[in-house]
Design an enzyme around this catalytic site. Sequence first.
Site, PDB file in Angstrom:
ATOM      1  N   THR A 143      98.021 100.167  76.255  1.00  0.00           N
ATOM      2  CA  THR A 143      99.297  99.517  76.515  1.00  0.00           C
ATOM      3  C   THR A 143      99.948  99.076  75.215  1.00  0.00           C
ATOM      4  OG1 THR A 143      98.291  98.636  78.501  1.00  0.00           O
ATOM      5  CG2 THR A 143     100.323  97.565  77.747  1.00  0.00           C
ATOM      6  N   ARG A 160      98.752 103.166  91.967  1.00  0.00           N
ATOM      7  CA  ARG A 160      97.903 102.163  91.307  1.00  0.00           C
ATOM      8  C   ARG A 160      98.748 101.345  90.324  1.00  0.00           C
ATOM      9  NH1 ARG A 160      96.652 101.033  85.652  1.00  0.00           N
ATOM     10  NH2 ARG A 160      94.660  99.972  85.601  1.00  0.00           N
ATOM     11  N   VAL A 161      98.597 100.034  90.353  1.00  0.00           N
ATOM     12  CA  VAL A 161      99.312  99.150  89.437  1.00  0.00           C
ATOM     13  C   VAL A 161      98.278  98.401  88.609  1.00  0.00           C
ATOM     14  CG1 VAL A 161     100.813  97.122  89.284  1.00  0.00           C
ATOM     15  CG2 VAL A 161     101.298  98.915  90.965  1.00  0.00           C
ATOM     16  N   GLY A 162      98.489  98.363  87.291  1.00  0.00           N
ATOM     17  CA  GLY A 162      97.559  97.672  86.403  1.00  0.00           C
ATOM     18  C   GLY A 162      98.011  96.250  86.106  1.00  0.00           C
ATOM     19  N   ASP A 163      97.520  95.728  85.009  1.00  0.00           N
ATOM     20  CA  ASP A 163      97.829  94.342  84.620  1.00  0.00           C
ATOM     21  C   ASP A 163      99.207  94.190  83.987  1.00  0.00           C
ATOM     22  OD1 ASP A 163      96.634  95.952  82.477  1.00  0.00           O
ATOM     23  OD2 ASP A 163      97.022  94.182  81.247  1.00  0.00           O
ATOM     24  N   THR A 171      95.686  94.527  76.344  1.00  0.00           N
ATOM     25  CA  THR A 171      95.500  95.963  76.542  1.00  0.00           C
ATOM     26  C   THR A 171      94.046  96.196  76.943  1.00  0.00           C
ATOM     27  OG1 THR A 171      95.712  98.163  75.529  1.00  0.00           O
ATOM     28  CG2 THR A 171      95.027  96.380  74.080  1.00  0.00           C
ATOM     29  N   GLY A 172      93.831  97.263  77.689  1.00  0.00           N
ATOM     30  CA  GLY A 172      92.486  97.537  78.194  1.00  0.00           C
ATOM     31  C   GLY A 172      92.589  97.888  79.669  1.00  0.00           C
ATOM     32  N   GLY A 181      93.230  97.487  83.205  1.00  0.00           N
ATOM     33  CA  GLY A 181      93.996  96.473  83.922  1.00  0.00           C
ATOM     34  C   GLY A 181      93.221  95.778  85.019  1.00  0.00           C
TER      35      GLY A 181
HETATM   36  N1  GLY Z   1      96.284  97.833  80.682  1.00  0.00           N
HETATM   37  C1  GLY Z   1      96.990  98.884  81.266  1.00  0.00           C
HETATM   38  C2  GLY Z   1      96.475  99.348  82.544  1.00  0.00           C
HETATM   39  O1  GLY Z   1      95.303  99.217  82.840  1.00  0.00           O
HETATM   40  O2  GLY Z   1      97.239  99.890  83.305  1.00  0.00           O
END
Ligand code: GLY
Length: 284
Positions: free
Chosen positions: A144, A172-175, A195-196, A198
């Site tokens: 990210t 799918r939705v991340g952080d 970042t990483g 989510g």
């Molecule tokens: N950190 C971004 C994601 O996992 O989508």
Amino acid sequence: MARIPVAVATWRFGKEAVEDAARVLRGGGNALDAVEAGIRVVEADPNVDTVGLGGAPNSEGVVELDAALMDGATCRAGAVAALRDILHPISVARKVMEETSHVLLAGEGALRFALEQGFRRQDLTTEKSRRKWREWKQARCHDTIGLVVLDGDGNLAAGCSTSGWAYKLPGRVGDSPIVGAGLYADNEVGAAAATGRGEDIMRYCSCFLVVEYMRQGLPPQEACLAVLRRIYEREGGKVQLCLIALDKEGRYGTAGMKKGFPYAVHLEGRSLLLEAPYLVETRG
Ligand code: GLY
């Protein structure tokens, strides 16, 4: 009170982001303008294969983008999730914040809103991303672009943008579009971005927690490490993420769970690319 502006961003490509953020601040823009501009540069770069144009698609070969920004002066935020076909999700996120009474728009509704706001629809795949999708490199990362900025008036802002987990399930939705998970900003304390993976970042409200640790008096670096320790206690070394933080005095810090996270800083006319300190002694 007047402050020396600072911008901090994740990854090597964060250098383009902090430099553009600094250019916007020099031109009179505020922290929020700088966050948006810095992230737009990375979204438009087809060589960054985890953000915007050329970002890794989902399992069906479609690029679905997540992005958000947060204004530390007002604690207002805007976000989009699983947005298709729009080059600059960070700017759509800003429109969500400024033109609606909502914080987060997702999927088809987010796309319709973007088109209504005048954004142009375009294919975000590139020859390279299509080839990689065909090869299906499952072990891809979640790089990210996270950016936190302090402007000369003491305003803080945070933002992030990503194509998310490569070959994720559609929807799918991340952080990154989740306030408190992938980003947080509060002028009274500081700002943070992550970042990483989510799924790990959001379960611990990681960026909110970084800011809360700073509120309790920890410097940014220690606040990042304190969150990572909290996560490590439960998850052990199987989780890989990195946090960046900036406080209202302009002190910044960053920390990765494991080695391997570059980050960029712009301060007093100079950009630096550095390696984040890390908590656990294994390369991720
Ligand atoms: N950190 C971004 C994601 O996992 O989508």
